[in-house]
Design an enzyme around this catalytic site. Structure first.
Site, PDB file in Angstrom:
ATOM      1  N   LYS A  29       0.766  -1.267   0.052  1.00  0.00           N
ATOM      2  CA  LYS A  29       0.072   0.179   0.011  1.00  0.00           C
ATOM      3  C   LYS A  29       0.933   1.251   0.107  1.00  0.00           C
ATOM      4  O   LYS A  29       0.287   2.274  -0.159  1.00  0.00           O
ATOM      5  CB  LYS A  29      -0.986  -0.016   1.360  1.00  0.00           C
ATOM      6  CG  LYS A  29      -1.965  -0.936   0.908  1.00  0.00           C
ATOM      7  CD  LYS A  29      -3.387  -0.638   2.010  1.00  0.00           C
ATOM      8  CE  LYS A  29      -4.468  -1.466   1.510  1.00  0.00           C
ATOM      9  NZ  LYS A  29      -5.471  -1.334   2.423  1.00  0.00           N
ATOM     10  N   LYS A  87      -4.144  -8.282  -6.631  1.00  0.00           N
ATOM     11  CA  LYS A  87      -5.563  -8.614  -5.983  1.00  0.00           C
ATOM     12  C   LYS A  87      -6.300  -7.699  -6.134  1.00  0.00           C
ATOM     13  O   LYS A  87      -6.137  -6.696  -6.530  1.00  0.00           O
ATOM     14  CB  LYS A  87      -5.132  -8.654  -4.549  1.00  0.00           C
ATOM     15  CG  LYS A  87      -6.184  -9.284  -3.906  1.00  0.00           C
ATOM     16  CD  LYS A  87      -6.000  -9.096  -2.188  1.00  0.00           C
ATOM     17  CE  LYS A  87      -6.329  -7.319  -1.932  1.00  0.00           C
ATOM     18  NZ  LYS A  87      -7.145  -7.086  -0.659  1.00  0.00           N
ATOM     19  N   LYS A 130     -11.011  -3.045  -3.529  1.00  0.00           N
ATOM     20  CA  LYS A 130     -12.347  -2.425  -3.820  1.00  0.00           C
ATOM     21  C   LYS A 130     -11.809  -0.695  -3.712  1.00  0.00           C
ATOM     22  O   LYS A 130     -12.492   0.155  -4.298  1.00  0.00           O
ATOM     23  CB  LYS A 130     -13.169  -2.403  -2.466  1.00  0.00           C
ATOM     24  CG  LYS A 130     -12.771  -1.839  -1.255  1.00  0.00           C
ATOM     25  CD  LYS A 130     -13.711  -2.011  -0.084  1.00  0.00           C
ATOM     26  CE  LYS A 130     -13.635  -3.153   0.829  1.00  0.00           C
ATOM     27  NZ  LYS A 130     -12.345  -2.975   1.635  1.00  0.00           N
TER      28      LYS A 130
END
Ligand code: AQP
Length: 331
Positions: free
Chosen positions: A115, A198, A201
């Site tokens: 991230k 992956k 959302k």
């Protein structure tokens, strides 16, 4: 064997549009196990704010996640559905556990690295770094035996187990050491536009994911446009990550095995697979969408369900928190 129910805990962040990855990797399994267990399903809003959120959108997304929990079939008679931030014990226990977890352990968490690839770790929030400790607190606070999650949470869950064991060893038996529950099909749904990452959302482009609330025609279109591999055979092999991902979604959605699907599409092209997969996903998600939209038309009812759930969660977690505090000398 004891007939006492096992405790289950899991949660989803209200950090974007919930995807078919969240559905197949988590929600579908929660519904499947709800009857035989005592369940705590949380909307983990404190995790969502580890990256910047628009406050107005966040408030809406919290209700949307509650509506989706109910629309996929979670039954409040079997499940306590609640907001993390409405139960202060999560943050209090997180602090206690922050003093048990080690900097080196958190530094090895791959999700933090993933991230912060783009922005760099220096500008990431400290909350994003300590996120796995809050997750450990979420789970340990309920003495959960089982945690149904997708494969991406495996490492965080292992850390929760390490923290529980270390705490028990240092201060005496306090926490249940939780076990992951990760199914094989749908445990790691990959992006439609890039099968090497992956499905997430909070990913920028809508073509990357299928949202649970996407309209059926939008779903069909997204599947039609999904990336494919070179060649034309429909097989789940290492040189075909995109087709493998589509077959995995198909298998997890319909319950049919990948070898069965490979047989069915032998001699047929990617186009047939995409058409049938688009239909299967659209059909599976359509009733969820309809029900979620109905529930969202009555926000007061959702708020009252969440308030009742939070009350139950506070009651269930209070003795565990008290015990942890007292073991650390903070009684
Ligand atoms: N692609 C996925 N395949 C299978 N399972 C998945 N999960 C998430 N993505 C996939 C599972 O969904 C649950 C909730 O995840 P989360 O909201 O806590 O955070 P996440 O794992 O970081 O999910 P996202 O969608 O990638 O969220 P953002 O973009 O906000 O970070 C977990 O059980 C997870 O394993």
């Amino acid at each position: 064997m004891s007939d006492q129910k096992q405790r289950v805990f899991s949660g989803i962040q209200p950090s974007g549009n919930l995807t078919i990855g969240n559905y197949l990797g988590a929600l579908k399994n929660w519904v499947a196990v709800q009857q035989e267990n005592e369940n705590f399903f949380c909307i983990v809003d404190l995790h969502a704010i580890t990256v910047p959120q628009d406050p107005k959108v966040l408030a809406e997304k919290i209700r949307e996640v509650a509506a989706i929990y109910l629309a996929v079939g979670l039954d409040p008679r079997h499940c306590t559905i609640f907001r993390q931030s409405a139960v202060p014990g999560h943050t209090e226990l997180a602090w206690l556990l922050n003093c048990v977890a080690r900097f080196g352990e958190l530094s090895r968490m791959t999700q933090f690295k993933d991230k912060t690839v783009r922005g760099g770790s220096d500008s990431a929030s400290a909350g994003l770094f300590t996120y796995p400790v809050l997750m450990a607190a979420d789970i340990l606070l309920y003495n959960a035996d089982l945690v149904p999650v997708g494969d991406d949470q495996r490492q965080h869950l292992e850390l929760s187990r390490t923290i529980a064991r270390r705490f028990n060893h240092t201060y005496g038996e306090t926490f249940v050491v939780p076990k992951p529950m990760i199914l094989s099909a749908g445990a790691r749904v990959m992006g439609l536009d890039d099968p090497t990452v992956k499905m997430s959302k909070s990913a920028g482009s809508p073509g990357h994911y299928i949202a649970i609330l996407d309209e059926p025609d939008v779903i069909r279109k997204k599947v039609r446009r999904a990336k494919t591999d070179s060649g034309s055979e429909v097989t789940a092999t290492a040189d075909k990550p995109a087709i493998t991902n589509l077959l995995d979604i198909y298998s997890a959605t319909t319950g049919r095995t990948i070898p069965e699907l490979e047989d069915e599409y032998e001699g047929r092209g990617y186009g047939d697979l995409k058409r049938d997969l688009g239909d299967a996903v659209a059909e599976a998600l359509a009733p969820i969408r309809t029900r979620a939209l109905e529930l969202l038309s009555d926000p007061a009812e959702l708020d009252s369900l969440l308030a009742a759930g939070s009350e139950k969660a506070r009651e269930a977690s209070a003795p565990v928190l008290r015990d942890a505090r007292s073991r650390m000398g903070l009684g």
